[in-house]
Design a protein around this motif. Sequence first.
Motif, mmCIF file in Angstrom:
data_model
loop_
_atom_site.group_PDB
_atom_site.id
_atom_site.type_symbol
_atom_site.label_atom_id
_atom_site.label_comp_id
_atom_site.label_asym_id
_atom_site.label_seq_id
_atom_site.Cartn_x
_atom_site.Cartn_y
_atom_site.Cartn_z
ATOM 1 N N LEU A 11 31.077 9.751 11.165
ATOM 2 C CA LEU A 11 30.650 10.024 9.794
ATOM 3 C C LEU A 11 31.745 10.695 8.964
ATOM 4 O O LEU A 11 31.735 10.607 7.735
ATOM 5 N N SER A 14 33.229 9.168 5.867
ATOM 6 C CA SER A 14 32.417 8.019 5.426
ATOM 7 C C SER A 14 31.712 8.347 4.126
ATOM 8 O O SER A 14 31.346 9.500 3.862
ATOM 9 N N GLN A 15 31.480 7.332 3.330
ATOM 10 C CA GLN A 15 30.842 7.522 2.025
ATOM 11 C C GLN A 15 29.334 7.548 2.158
ATOM 12 O O GLN A 15 28.736 6.696 2.812
ATOM 13 N N SER A 16 28.700 8.536 1.532
ATOM 14 C CA SER A 16 27.244 8.596 1.484
ATOM 15 C C SER A 16 26.727 7.665 0.380
ATOM 16 O O SER A 16 27.246 7.665 -0.740
ATOM 17 N N THR A 19 20.258 9.531 -0.446
ATOM 18 C CA THR A 19 19.216 10.087 0.419
ATOM 19 C C THR A 19 17.915 9.314 0.172
ATOM 20 O O THR A 19 17.527 9.092 -0.972
ATOM 21 N N ALA A 38 22.043 6.100 9.211
ATOM 22 C CA ALA A 38 21.152 6.942 8.422
ATOM 23 C C ALA A 38 20.818 8.177 9.256
ATOM 24 O O ALA A 38 20.377 8.057 10.405
ATOM 25 N N VAL A 84 20.001 10.531 5.047
ATOM 26 C CA VAL A 84 21.240 10.336 4.304
ATOM 27 C C VAL A 84 21.927 9.120 4.917
ATOM 28 O O VAL A 84 22.206 9.095 6.119
ATOM 29 N N TYR A 86 25.024 6.590 5.412
ATOM 30 C CA TYR A 86 26.482 6.536 5.323
ATOM 31 C C TYR A 86 26.954 5.097 5.528
ATOM 32 O O TYR A 86 26.495 4.409 6.446
#
Length: 203
Positions: A11, A14-16, A19, A38, A84, A86
């Motif tokens: 993670l 890594s881009q979120s 949510t 997730a 969340v 990613y």
Amino acid sequence: MRIQDLIESILKGSQSLGTFTLPDLLRFSGDGSVSGLAVAKETEYELYLALIRGEPEGAIYIDGKGELYGDKALIRITGHEKFVLYDIKPDIVDAVVMGCRIFEKTHLGKSIAYVIPEIGKKSSGIGLLSLTVLRGRESQNGLRVSIRKDGQIVGSDITTQDGSAGFRVMYGGYDCIVQDRNQVITSFHITFDETETHFALEL
């Protein structure tokens, strides 16, 4: 290396993508373009879902008692988690899935059904679709029934002793796919709405 450490290393950087509740997560990824992990971190446990091209393929559940993988992890979902998501390359997610693959995605469907409230379901266009599979006049138990919309499988279940299967889905047209014990597949098209919620499928 602990599984949490491995995931944290994946993670890192890594881009979120946002949510989500579980239903929102599956809707967001449902177009098949999203691969990633997730992550839901609750007070007493952590939950990870691995998605490959929009499909949940792996699950990990971790609490104070240890770790659960795949289907065993999936049944621990309450439906109230906040995930969340990613964005991660499919080949990396696939490597994670090798150790926690989901085989019975019906568990996921039951979790989704749990979190959709009864109040307001008419206005939201969601209802309980009930199917009964028959051969002649005899109920067919133990058969796999899948429902598909726009080429995507949106639910799968095994018929009970009375030949029934159920899905909580949006109103609309669906293809129902029934696979019998001889691996013969029969397809039915139905239109599900608030006035017609039960269908008998004759093999």
